[in-house]
Design a protein around this motif. Structure first.
Motif, PDB file in Angstrom:
ATOM      1  N   GLU A 302       0.806  -1.225   0.000  1.00  0.00           N
ATOM      2  CA  GLU A 302       0.000   0.000   0.000  1.00  0.00           C
ATOM      3  C   GLU A 302       0.837   1.273   0.000  1.00  0.00           C
ATOM      4  O   GLU A 302       0.286   2.379  -0.075  1.00  0.00           O
ATOM      5  N   LEU A 303       2.154   1.136   0.078  1.00  0.00           N
ATOM      6  CA  LEU A 303       3.008   2.321   0.040  1.00  0.00           C
ATOM      7  C   LEU A 303       2.920   2.987  -1.327  1.00  0.00           C
ATOM      8  O   LEU A 303       2.698   2.326  -2.345  1.00  0.00           O
ATOM      9  N   PRO A 304       3.103   4.308  -1.398  1.00  0.00           N
ATOM     10  CA  PRO A 304       2.939   5.013  -2.667  1.00  0.00           C
ATOM     11  C   PRO A 304       4.064   4.740  -3.655  1.00  0.00           C
ATOM     12  O   PRO A 304       5.186   4.393  -3.268  1.00  0.00           O
ATOM     13  N   ASP A 307       7.058   9.691  -6.959  1.00  0.00           N
ATOM     14  CA  ASP A 307       6.637  10.909  -7.636  1.00  0.00           C
ATOM     15  C   ASP A 307       7.781  11.314  -8.552  1.00  0.00           C
ATOM     16  O   ASP A 307       8.892  11.591  -8.092  1.00  0.00           O
ATOM     17  N   GLN A 315      13.452  10.284  -0.808  1.00  0.00           N
ATOM     18  CA  GLN A 315      12.630   9.109  -0.532  1.00  0.00           C
ATOM     19  C   GLN A 315      12.908   8.609   0.879  1.00  0.00           C
ATOM     20  O   GLN A 315      14.064   8.559   1.317  1.00  0.00           O
ATOM     21  N   LYS A 342       8.074   1.079  -5.277  1.00  0.00           N
ATOM     22  CA  LYS A 342       7.626   1.928  -4.168  1.00  0.00           C
ATOM     23  C   LYS A 342       8.664   3.025  -3.883  1.00  0.00           C
ATOM     24  O   LYS A 342       9.859   2.838  -4.078  1.00  0.00           O
TER      25      LYS A 342
END
Length: 412
Positions: A302-304, A307, A315, A342
């Motif tokens: 579930e980590l993003p 970007d 990070q 991730k």
């Protein structure tokens, strides 16, 4: 008069093998901005500038580049920095003659004159305001190693030697000060009652003998800028005796610390206020777990994602802590697969089996060799070999041997 108080920069530190240079560079940029904004008269750096007695070249470059930039930006700024227990006192003092041209005073060791008299003159630094007037005297107290405060003329009692340094330096400062001039001390020590971060703060002496009493600092001293403990705190609830704390979290145990620099206001010889200036965190520290493997893998998934506009250096550092019911030979592979794509950087996996606990790691059962001090390892080895806890005298003997070895390591 306005002062900034900071400590425990630990330049050159790595987090489980990952260097922190980017984070230190961000901190220095922020600190230079705060110096420009708040225009303090002096910057006090209370020890542990470096993480080791032999820091990497890049870490030394960071320090001296910051000093030059700070002087260029604020030519009248006084900087006082002292050696901590992680530093080599000799290394800190080596460029002292050059740094004095930048209004920077570097103190790494104490020296004694004939008949056991402290060379107090070199430890007393005049602090001036923007108009060049001496408004305060700084009592510089680098980390005091046993070899510096004991000996034929000084006696063999380490704590008495420390008390003698404080007494003689305070007396010399009182002799120099004029009316309305404040006395400010800068020291690197573990004060009694201080809250310790076990994962990243090196114990100074076994048996809590390193915990010094606050009464060492005479009431005539308006403010005491302390270094060594990474959590910001007052000593014995005295607003004048404080640890600023480290500007970066130096372990995952420090995730929730408020990292800061302290701003101190003096009016004449009196302390007026102490205000924190919170340091923005350039890189977040993220911990997942402790939890069963399936739950951990779900959280990791579930980590993003990254970007594309974000600097990869920003990070977060990630620690994963897993509880296992049975061996998982491919544990690292499962975690790496869940983290594919991730926006995090994995630095540590900690694992325990169901039913195992260890009081040394807040009851969670996660213990890593790098988190154990030499004292911890000695105590564990003794208990394993002899079936009982090590006695205080043996601990004290081990402490002396450890100090002797650490002192030899610091010889240039």
């Amino acid at each position: 008069m306005r002062l900034f108080h900071t400590s425990d920069w630990h330049l050159g530190q790595s987090l489980h093998g990952q260097e922190r240079d980017f984070e230190h560079a961000c901190f220095f940029d922020w600190l230079l901005g705060q110096l420009q904004l708040r225009q303090p008269d002096a910057l006090l750096i209370a020890g542990d500038l470096f993480d080791t007695v032999n820091p990497p070249v890049k870490a030394q470059e960071r320090l001296y580049d910051f000093i030059v930039r700070a002087h260029e930006q604020l030519p009248k700024l006084d900087i006082v920095m002292i050696a901590g227990n992680h530093d080599s006192g000799s290394r800190i003092e080596l460029p002292a003659a050059l740094m004095r041209r930048l209004r920077t005073h570097a103190l790494g060791r104490v020296h004694w004159l004939d008949e056991g008299e402290l060379d107090a003159e070199r430890l007393l630094i005049p602090l001036t305001n923007a108009r060049g007037k001496v408004c305060a005297w700084c009592l510089a107290l680098p980390f005091l190693r046993p070899a510096e405060v004991t000996g034929p003329q000084l006696g063999d009692d380490y704590l008495k030697g420390i008390a003698k340094v404080h007494e003689q330096l305070t007396a010399a400062a009182q002799g120099k000060r004029k009316k309305d001039q404040a006395l400010v001390a800068i020291s690197h020590a573990h004060m009694a009652g201080g809250s310790v971060s076990e994962d990243s703060e090196r114990s100074l002496v076994i048996g809590n003998a390193e915990a010094l009493p606050a009464r060492l600092f005479d009431p005539c001293i308006a403010y005491v800028a302390l270094g060594h403990l990474h959590k910001p705190q007052q000593v014995n609830r005295e607003s004048r005796i404080r640890y600023s704390g480290s500007p970066l979290p130096l372990s995952f145990a420090e995730i929730n610390y408020p990292h800061q620099v302290l701003e101190i206001e003096l009016e004449g010889a009196e302390l007026v206020s102490v205000e924190p200036r919170l340091v923005p965190r350039a890189v977040a520290l993220l911990r997942v777990g402790p939890a069963p493997l399936a739950e951990v893998l779900t959280q990791l998934a579930e980590l993003p994602a990254p970007d594309l506009l974000q600097d990869p250096n920003r990070q977060p550092w990630l620690e994963v802590r897993v509880r296992l019911d049975e061996p998982q030979p491919d544990l690292r592979q499962q975690i790496d697969t869940a983290l594919s794509g991730k926006a995090v950087r994995l630095v540590r996996i900690g694992a325990e089996y169901a039913g195992t606990t260890d009081a040394s790691d807040d009851g969670q059962g996660f213990v890593e060799l790098s988190q154990l001090t030499p004292q911890d390892l000695f105590s564990r080895a003794w208990a394993q070999a002899y079936g009982n806890e090590v006695d205080e005298q043996t601990l004290a003997d081990f402490a002396q041997l450890l100090q002797d070895v650490q002192l030899e390591e610091q010889q240039p």
